[in-house]
Every structure is written in C-alpha cells, then in structure tokens.
Write an enzyme that holds these catalytic residues in place. Structure first.
Site, mmCIF file in Angstrom:
data_model
loop_
_atom_site.group_PDB
_atom_site.id
_atom_site.type_symbol
_atom_site.label_atom_id
_atom_site.label_comp_id
_atom_site.label_asym_id
_atom_site.label_seq_id
_atom_site.Cartn_x
_atom_site.Cartn_y
_atom_site.Cartn_z
ATOM 1 N N TYR A 47 0.809 -1.216 0.000
ATOM 2 C CA TYR A 47 0.000 0.000 0.000
ATOM 3 C C TYR A 47 0.845 1.271 0.000
ATOM 4 C CZ TYR A 47 -3.662 -3.263 1.606
ATOM 5 O OH TYR A 47 -4.525 -4.309 1.739
ATOM 6 N N HIS A 107 -2.338 -14.821 -3.455
ATOM 7 C CA HIS A 107 -2.239 -14.375 -4.839
ATOM 8 C C HIS A 107 -0.837 -13.921 -5.202
ATOM 9 C CE1 HIS A 107 -3.117 -10.966 -2.304
ATOM 10 N NE2 HIS A 107 -2.865 -10.112 -3.253
#
Length: 265
Positions: A47, A107
């Site tokens: 982030y 992922h």
C-alpha cells in the site's frame, strides 16, 4: 468498540478494523479512527503508506500496545533475506518495534515458513494468510508449519465464501472480511429496506451483518464522518429474519466486487 476475538496463538484481535488500501495519505484517517474507538489498522507494504500509518498512530494519543496493526508480505520480498529485510524496513517505517499480524497473500506467494520464522525472531506477534482456500491452508499443515490464526478474504452478503468460512471455523481460524461495504454499491433494495427499518445507514447494516456472522470486517474510508459512522456497529443487532434476507443475497463467486483469488491454484 472494545470487543475482541481470541486467536489460536493466545493473542487477541479487535473485531473491527480500518482498511487503508489505496489511501497513501492515511495519517489523518488513522488518527481519526483511533481517536474514535478503532483499535485495528489493516495495512500492507504494497500500500506504500506504512510511514503514514505510523504518523497517524503517533498523533492519535492511543498507546501503541493497545493497537493491532497488520502488514502483508509482497511477492518482491519472497526470499528469506528479502522477507527479513522488508519486515525490518516496514517496522522502521511504522516507527514501532513490531507488527501485530503478518499475512501471507495467496495471490502473490505459496505457503512459506518465512513469516513463522519472523514471528520466532520477535518481529511480529501472529501469522495469518490472505485469500487462501482449504487446499492452500492444508499445504501449510502438510509442510509441518503452524496453522495461521487469520484468513482474510473478500466477504459480504453478495459473496459469502461459504466453503472457506466453514473450513476456517472448523480449524479455529478467524475470518477477516475485506470489501465488506461492496466498494460503495449500497443501492440493493434489501439493504435499503433494512437501513430504513433500523434507522442505520447501509454501510452500518453491512458491517453489523458481518459482525453477527462472526467475521472481522475491515471497512475503508478516508472521510472522517464515514469512519466514525462505520464504527457505530455495536450495541444493536439485526433480527434473525432480516439476517436471513441478507444471507439470501449470496451470489457465490459472481458476487465478488474485487478480483477474488481464493480458488486460484
């Protein structure tokens, strides 16, 4: 918002957290949330706002030991040395001695012992995973590693992830719910009906649904008034018949509002 849930490693975690994805300037967001009762911030190295999280924590006036902060391993750091260096850098960015929870994202990474090693080294308290299916978590068990204490997945009435939720409950793994507010798509007639009935806004209805289903929702917002409102999901409840109406909205994988990689091999 003093409610917490027990983790299988002996630690506790708040039952509601603030998500800070896609919010690079989140210092004020974190400060407002913490000053209004939140005690968990769900972050990630990816982030690129770890410094901002640390600034917000410092300005909040809340003791660091009372705050539960999550980070996540990104694929660029997928080596032992890389993960160790990334964690040290993340901790330095945050400005505090350790993270409460580190999650390994399905992922981006296969099951790995790197995070468990980091916990033993004292850099993190607990280890979780993100977007893992039953098969993925079983790979961790088969590798002889400790089971994760948390699995973070997309979860809301339209995408209820029933198979992995059932598996996690059987194995004492707490389910964190990301995108609990449908990314703002709150115009569903059932949600609107219950919003009117309970005199709550649609976001509060969705957060309350998540809490009553035993999940740990992680709503996101950069608007102070929305952050405060989202935190007002305690002290009241949705009736069973109305919970059933929300449950009936499940569309399985078709109801996902993000790329949902739980079943990716």
């Amino acid at each position: 918002m003093a409610e917490t849930v027990a983790l299988s490693d002996g630690h506790t975690m708040p039952t509601l957290g603030l998500g800070v994805a896609m919010n690079e300037e989140c210092a004020e967001t974190c400060k407002v949330a913490l000053q209004n009762g939140y005690r968990m911030i769900d972050g990630a190295r990816y982030y690129e706002n770890e410094v901002q999280v640390g600034v917000g924590v410092g300005k909040s006036g809340v003791k660091r030991e009372d705050i539960f902060i999550t980070s996540k391993v990104f694929h660029d750091d997928f080596t032992y040395d890389g993960t160790t260096a990334a964690l040290k850098d993340s901790i330095a960015n945050l400005g505090y001695c350790k993270y409460s929870l580190l999650e390994v994202g399905r992922h981006v990474l296969p099951p790995t012992g790197l995070s468990w090693t980091a916990r033993r080294a004292g850099m993190i308290r607990s280890v979780g995973v993100s977007n893992y299916s039953e098969n993925h978590i079983e790979e961790i068990r088969e590798a002889g590693l400790e089971m994760p204490v948390v699995n973070q997945v997309e979860l809301h009435p339209f995408c209820q992830q029933k198979p992995i939720v059932e598996y996690c409950r059987k194995n004492n793994i707490i389910v964190q719910a990301y995108s609990p507010l449908l990314r703002g798509a709150l115009d569903n007639p059932v949600i609107q009906e219950l919003s009117t009935k309970y005199s709550k806004d649609p976001a509060q209805i969705l957060i309350r649904w998540s809490l009553q289903r035993g999940f740990v929702p992680l709503p996101k917002s950069s608007q102070p008034e929305r952050i405060i409102s989202n935190g007002q999901a305690f002290g009241w409840s949705i009736e069973l018949a109305d919970m059933a109406k929300l449950d009936a909205l499940d569309r399985g994988k078709e109801g996902a509002v993000t790329w949902n990689p739980v079943d990716v091999d």
